[in-house]
Design an enzyme around this catalytic site. Structure first.
Site, PDB file in Angstrom:
ATOM      1  N   SER A 123       5.666  23.335  36.246  1.00 36.86           N
ATOM      2  CA  SER A 123       5.043  21.830  35.825  1.00 36.86           C
ATOM      3  C   SER A 123       4.390  21.631  36.343  1.00 36.86           C
ATOM      4  CB  SER A 123       5.762  21.071  35.283  1.00 36.86           C
ATOM      5  OG  SER A 123       7.015  19.594  36.360  1.00 36.86           O
TER       6      SER A 123
ATOM      7  N   THR B  84      10.178  18.987  35.448  1.00 39.24           N
ATOM      8  CA  THR B  84      10.260  17.806  35.335  1.00 39.24           C
ATOM      9  C   THR B  84       9.407  16.757  36.083  1.00 39.24           C
ATOM     10  OG1 THR B  84      12.038  17.682  36.921  1.00 39.24           O
ATOM     11  CG2 THR B  84      13.021  17.559  33.835  1.00 39.24           C
ATOM     12  N   ASP B  85       8.547  17.892  37.105  1.00 37.84           N
ATOM     13  CA  ASP B  85       7.725  17.304  38.043  1.00 37.84           C
ATOM     14  C   ASP B  85       6.864  16.656  37.261  1.00 37.84           C
ATOM     15  OD1 ASP B  85       9.182  18.241  40.008  1.00 37.84           O
ATOM     16  OD2 ASP B  85       7.853  19.614  40.592  1.00 37.84           O
TER      17      ASP B  85
ATOM     18  N   THR C 290      12.052  24.362  35.188  1.00 43.74           N
ATOM     19  CA  THR C 290      13.614  24.174  35.387  1.00 43.74           C
ATOM     20  C   THR C 290      14.309  25.097  34.539  1.00 43.74           C
ATOM     21  OG1 THR C 290      13.078  22.834  37.381  1.00 43.74           O
ATOM     22  CG2 THR C 290      15.220  23.408  36.991  1.00 43.74           C
TER      23      THR C 290
END
Ligand code: ASP
Length: 337
Positions: free
Chosen positions: A57, A89-90, A14
């Site tokens: 990710s 961030t996942d 993101t």
């Protein structure tokens, strides 16, 4: 005094997303573009920015991450004071933990990202990159291996988890809390440097496969049996109930296979360790450990899977893994050597 040199490698996520044809955001920005979005960055360090991937990710692979690790090591060898990797961030907690298992250098390796895309009101990417840089150039960061810096907090790769799917305040380290915070442009550390086992040698192969199966109410044992009997996996991690438990059916299946391949039972609870001497019923930790199972300790199931994968990929057999596993645990939560 010359400014410190810091390398920034961008992997996507993101933090690097712009509006795409799909109507949603997609990873497109380069490391250079990310760096330019951070106010005041050029007064703090000489930045070498490189785009290593442009991926969401969930599609990062071990191959991409080991290439990034190689790149990061080269940057330090060429004189960088620290390396910052940006990614989605996942899976950030997984990448940070995996990289921490292999990071040999005293210079910090920082992993950051953003919850809001660059064009969103209150985009957090530039602030996270600036905080990461402040941590990167601070002397107190030396020897702390891989750290996650998000939302003005510094987290250990071992404990940090994404706790909310969308909020900016998402990365948490359970009861342990953050290693530190960034206040008035200065990192403040609350925790001293962890005792860490020696980093692992690089994988001999990236082909090992470790399955992660979650225990669920009244799920029977069919899919666990399928996983074991498929012959695809060299190790299995079960995200168990509570402090590391499974159903009667699952206990029978696990014990049937635990003699031949490494099986870890971790906890599916959001925080806290597995136990090792509290519950004694069928499917409990005492029963499973007697059957040859290793407990996950404080490691989340996701991180237990990565550690097991790393030990298998270092060429260790089941016996050696049983010896090594305890070195990576906090306290006495698992059988140690
Ligand atoms: N879906 C995004 C990713 O992990 C989320 C993020 O970057 O925060 O790539």
């Amino acid at each position: 005094m010359p400014l410190p040199r810091v390398a920034i490698g961008a992997l996507g996520g993101t933090i690097a997303m712009v509006s795409g044809k799909s109507g949603g955001v997609e990873p497109e920005l380069s490391a250079e573009q990310l760096t330019r979005s951070v106010p005041g960055i050029s007064g703090l360090a000489t930045i070498h920015a490189e785009t290593l991937a442009k991926l969401p990710s969930g599609s990062l692979s071990f191959k991409v991450l080991f290439d990034a690790l190689d790149w990061a090591n080269n940057q330090i060898d060429k004189g960088a004071k620290a390396v910052i990797l940006t990614q989605g961030t996942d899976t950030l907690e997984e990448s940070a933990f995996l990289l921490s298992l292999y990071w040999q250098k005293p210079q910090p390796l920082i992993i950051t990202g953003a919850m809001r895309a660059p064009m969103a009101a209150g985009a957090d990417g530039p602030a996270n990159l600036l905080s990461s840089l402040l941590v990167a150039i601070d002397e107190q960061s030396v020897g702390r291996s891989a750290m996650v810096v998000m939302n003005d907090e510094i987290h250990s790769a071992y404990f940090v988890r994404k706790s909310h799917s969308l909020k900016v305040e998402t990365f948490k380290s359970g009861l342990v809390g953050p290693l530190g915070v960034i206040v008035e442009a200065k990192p403040v550390f609350f925790h001293s440097i962890d005792r860490r086992p020696k980093p692992l040698s690089l994988p001999k192969t990236l082909d090992k496969k470790v399955a992660l199966v979650e225990a669920c109410l009244s799920s029977g044992g069919d899919h666990l049996e399928l996983v074991f009997s498929s012959g695809i996996y060299q190790g299995v991690v079960v995200a168990g109930f509570g402090s590391g438990h499974v159903s009667f059916e699952e206990a029978d299946i696990i014990k049937n296979y635990a003699g031949t391949l490494p099986v870890i039972v971790a906890t599916r609870a959001y925080s806290g360790p597995t136990s090792e001497r509290t519950y004694g019923y069928k499917g409990s930790e005492i029963d499973l450990m007697k059957g040859g199972v290793l407990m996950g300790g404080w490691l989340s199931p996701l991180k237990a899977r990565l550690l097991l994968w790393a030990l298998l990929s270092a060429g260790h057999d089941k016996e050696k893994i049983e010896k090594e596993w305890g070195h990576w645990q906090i306290g006495e939560t698992v059988k140690t050597v």
